[in-house]
Design an enzyme around this catalytic site. Structure first.
Site, short mmCIF file in Angstrom:
data_model
loop_
_atom_site.label_atom_id
_atom_site.label_comp_id
_atom_site.label_asym_id
_atom_site.label_seq_id
_atom_site.Cartn_x
_atom_site.Cartn_y
_atom_site.Cartn_z
N CYS A 1 4.85 6.22 -2.86
CA CYS A 1 5.09 6.16 -1.42
C CYS A 1 6.22 5.18 -1.15
O CYS A 1 6.23 4.06 -1.66
CB CYS A 1 3.82 5.71 -0.71
SG CYS A 1 4.04 5.48 1.06
N CYS B 1 4.51 1.97 0.82
CA CYS B 1 3.54 1.03 0.24
C CYS B 1 3.50 1.09 -1.29
O CYS B 1 2.70 0.39 -1.90
CB CYS B 1 2.15 1.28 0.81
SG CYS B 1 1.42 2.83 0.25
N CYS C 1 0.29 9.59 3.40
CA CYS C 1 -0.18 8.61 2.42
C CYS C 1 -1.51 8.07 2.96
O CYS C 1 -1.59 7.63 4.10
CB CYS C 1 0.83 7.49 2.29
SG CYS C 1 0.23 6.11 1.31
N CYS D 1 -1.22 4.02 3.67
CA CYS D 1 -0.48 3.41 4.78
C CYS D 1 -0.17 4.39 5.91
O CYS D 1 0.53 4.03 6.85
CB CYS D 1 0.81 2.78 4.26
SG CYS D 1 2.08 3.99 3.89
N CYS E 1 4.85 20.18 0.00
CA CYS E 1 6.26 20.20 0.34
C CYS E 1 6.59 18.83 0.96
O CYS E 1 6.18 18.55 2.08
CB CYS E 1 6.47 21.34 1.33
SG CYS E 1 8.15 21.59 1.81
#
Ligand SMILES: [Zn+2]
Length: 153
Positions: free
Chosen positions: A65, A68, A114, A117, A137
């Site tokens: 990510c 984070c 995510c 976060c 995607c």
């Protein structure tokens, strides 16, 4: 292995609990991210197809990510979908992704975020390759590639 049924179930009944949470204010995110990363991850934006840096990269490693640094996907589950966005068939671990029904633009889609976060990542569709049949995607700008360190001794 997750299938479309699991994805729908998470988006309707609720998502798995993440291992940890990262929460920041809008100003703190703005400081950490480029304006394009902020627009996509914190304001649910979408990058132009074929514009992302990670689109045609198939190096070994993990896709973390951007916000984070939690590992989300890896190179073994990345595939070339021809859509212009990095595509994967599974997350690295079930509880790193959060699913939500998205009814924007008159379509019913499943948004993927995510789970640590709440960064917007992209969408998941049921038209991916077997055996999972899933196609995640994902915007390049939502992820950073952590290349595998190859020990050559
Ligand atoms: Zn995150």
């Amino acid at each position: 292995m997750l299938t479309w049924k699991d994805v729908i179930n998470f988006s309707v009944v609720g998502n798995p609990k993440p291992d940890r949470r990262v929460e920041k204010t809008t100003d703190q995110w703005k400081e950490l991210l480029t304006s394009e990363q902020f627009r996509i991850t914190r304001q649910k934006g979408t990058e132009r197809p074929h514009s992302g840096a990670l689109c045609s990269i198939y190096d070994e490693g993990k896709y973390n990510c951007m916000c984070c640094n939690t590992p989300l996907f890896d190179s073994t589950i990345k595939f070339s979908s021809g859509t212009g966005w990095p595509s994967f068939t599974q997350p690295i671990k079930t509880n790193v992704i959060k699913y939500e029904k998205d009814i924007a633009f008159g379509m019913v889609r499943v948004e993927v975020m995510c789970n640590t976060c709440d960064a917007h990542l992209g969408h998941v569709f049921p038209d991916g390759p077997e055996p999972s049949g899933l196609r995640y995607c994902i915007n390049s700008e939502s992820m950073q590639l952590e290349k595998e360190v190859i020990n050559d001794n």
